[in-house]
Enzyme design. Structure first.
Site, PDB file in Angstrom:
ATOM      1  N   CYS A 152       0.786  -1.184  -0.103  1.00 37.78           N
ATOM      2  CA  CYS A 152       0.127  -0.013   0.037  1.00 37.78           C
ATOM      3  C   CYS A 152       0.772   1.390  -0.029  1.00 37.78           C
ATOM      4  O   CYS A 152       0.561   2.176  -0.567  1.00 37.78           O
ATOM      5  CB  CYS A 152      -1.005  -0.043   1.040  1.00 37.78           C
ATOM      6  SG  CYS A 152      -0.177   0.219   2.758  1.00 37.78           S
ATOM      7  N   ASP A 153       2.082   1.200   0.528  1.00 38.66           N
ATOM      8  CA  ASP A 153       2.960   2.400   0.570  1.00 38.66           C
ATOM      9  C   ASP A 153       3.149   2.860  -0.882  1.00 38.66           C
ATOM     10  O   ASP A 153       3.347   4.032  -0.999  1.00 38.66           O
ATOM     11  CB  ASP A 153       4.282   2.182   1.259  1.00 38.66           C
ATOM     12  CG  ASP A 153       4.354   1.365   2.450  1.00 38.66           C
ATOM     13  OD1 ASP A 153       3.179   0.600   2.563  1.00 38.66           O
ATOM     14  OD2 ASP A 153       5.067   1.340   2.998  1.00 38.66           O
TER      15      ASP A 153
END
Length: 452
Positions: A152-153
């Protein structure tokens, strides 16, 4: 019952107090203090990570935002020097989103200075990314993160870099690629029940000590930060825009609902008791995204203003007297402990992004005030004539009359001389005033009523 009533009253008073304490000049000087501390520390103590690193890339995002509102080209020159030191190259691993996060900086600087060197390498890479089929699954194996946005980063590292390149070049294929890959990652990592993102597939079945799913504050902060940065350059008529806006609204509602009493979001979003101390990198990105939403009219001020005011208070009370930002969780991939002395450059980036939006919101929401933002998109200093239509003034100031109006620099409070242009019927048509803007600089002014 009396105790409960008192507690609710105390929380309400705290909310109101946080809003009442918001001042444009204070926000500006807090941002300057943090930005100057960070640059001084890098220059005297050296860089902990490479200047092409994702940590640095996140800091640059905030530093560009700060350089604009500071209206001081010194900060842009520091960022240009970073590009020169990098020879305007992205990182070693070409398709690894962390290694082209720095492309955000290059594209934003190109938009101002128009030097083709700034985006030459990144554009070559982006052309390749846009042509690839992207048919692999996103399970965390076989080095998938080196080729796809499988964590997700990455939604802060990759999508804004491509989106800002689309803005810089006018080539929408980069934005279309951004959208395609964003929704691929979202289908895999987004929990539709919790309205939060797993960090990667390794966390699908993990649980916190309290039995809750593992959702990392900074990871979801990265997502929301990336989401609003993509939206900020996405045309209103883009076919996928409404999907992005709905995702933003859904995540915003969830994030606001789990804010902690101290105004922050702890390292674990659903198990804050296990990590009982505030964490400022996640909090900074949430504050940035939510305040941006208010400023764009996507989120209602009445519902979210107290949330962001408390978040900003949590951030500013994490500052050391010298401007160092504390409570920044160390680099990692999951919730972990954090202390007042912990800091890193990406936390500063989040703080500065949040501050720029808080500054705008504070001025824009002031009663009997019309906010005016002057922008210089060019590489040369300009003396600009700012024209504000009278209809815009009366839309924001009830019963506005020429007599009793003043124009002020929103940060310094300095009054600006202005002229009123009238129609042939001697009715006010516009307000005109002059200002100077450095290359890439922005200034915020307010037209306000001082008397009836």
């Amino acid at each position: 019952m009396r105790k409960l009533t008192f507690s609710l009253l105390l929380v309400l008073v705290t909310f109101c107090s946080a809003l009442a304490q918001l001042r444009a000049d204070s926000i500006f000087h807090q941002m300057k203090k943090v930005a100057d501390w960070q640059w001084k520390t890098l220059e005297t103590e050296g860089w902990r990570n490479p200047k092409k690193d994702w940590t640095s890339g996140a800091m640059y995002a905030g530093m560009v935002a700060w350089a604009k509102v500071a209206n001081d080209e010194t900060y842009f020159k520091k960022l240009i020097q970073v590009g020169e030191d990098n020879k305007w190259k992205v990182g070693k691993y070409r398709h690894f989103a962390d290694d082209y996060c720095v492309g955000q900086l290059y594209s934003q600087l190109y938009t101002i200075y128009k030097d083709p060197r700034y985006i030459e390498d990144f554009k070559t890479l982006a052309d390749t990314i846009a042509m690839l089929p992207h048919t692999e699954g996103l399970e965390w194996k076989k080095g998938i993160h080196m080729r796809e946005w499988a964590w997700c980063d990455a939604l802060f590292m990759g999508p804004p870099a491509l989106a800002y390149l689309a803005e810089a070049t006018g080539d929408m294929k980069y934005l279309d690629c951004t959208s395609k890959l964003w929704w691929k990652s979202t289908e895999y990592l987004y929990d539709k029940d919790e309205h939060l993102y797993y960090r990667d597939s390794r966390y699908f079945n993990k649980k916190e000590k309290n039995g809750a799913k593992v959702f990392w504050s900074r990871g979801n902060g990265w997502v929301m930060g990336g989401l609003v940065r993509v939206l900020s350059v996405m045309p209103k008529n883009h076919p996928d825009r409404e999907k992005f806006v709905q995702l933003f609204k859904d995540m915003s509602a969830k994030v606001a609902s789990i804010q902690q009493a101290d105004g922050s979001w702890h390292a674990s979003l659903l198990d804050p008791a296990t990590y009982p101390v505030k964490e400022t990198s996640g909090t900074g990105f949430f504050c940035y995204a939510l305040t941006w939403g208010i400023n764009q009219g996507i989120l209602p001020y009445k519902k979210y203003s107290t949330v962001v005011a408390k978040a900003w208070d949590a951030l500013t009370t994490s500052m050391h007297p010298n401007g160092k930002l504390g409570f920044v969780q160390a680099q990692g991939a999951a919730p972990d402990k954090v202390t007042y002395d912990d800091t890193d450059v990406y936390g500063v980036g989040a703080f500065l992004l949040a501050g720029t939006e808080m500054l705008r919101m504070t001025v824009d929401q002031e009663k009997n005030t019309a906010m005016v933002e002057a922008v210089n998109p060019a590489a040369s200093e300009r003396n600009e004539k700012i024209t504000v239509e009278w209809s815009s003034v009366t839309a924001q100031i009830k019963k506005a009359k020429v007599k009793g109006l003043v124009v002020e620099d929103a940060v310094s409070g300095q009054q600006i001389p202005f002229e009123v242009i009238y129609t042939d019927q001697q009715k006010p048509k516009s307000i005109v005033f002059q200002t100077s803007l450095t290359p890439g600089g922005n200034k915020i002014f307010k037209i306000k009523r001082t008397s009836n």
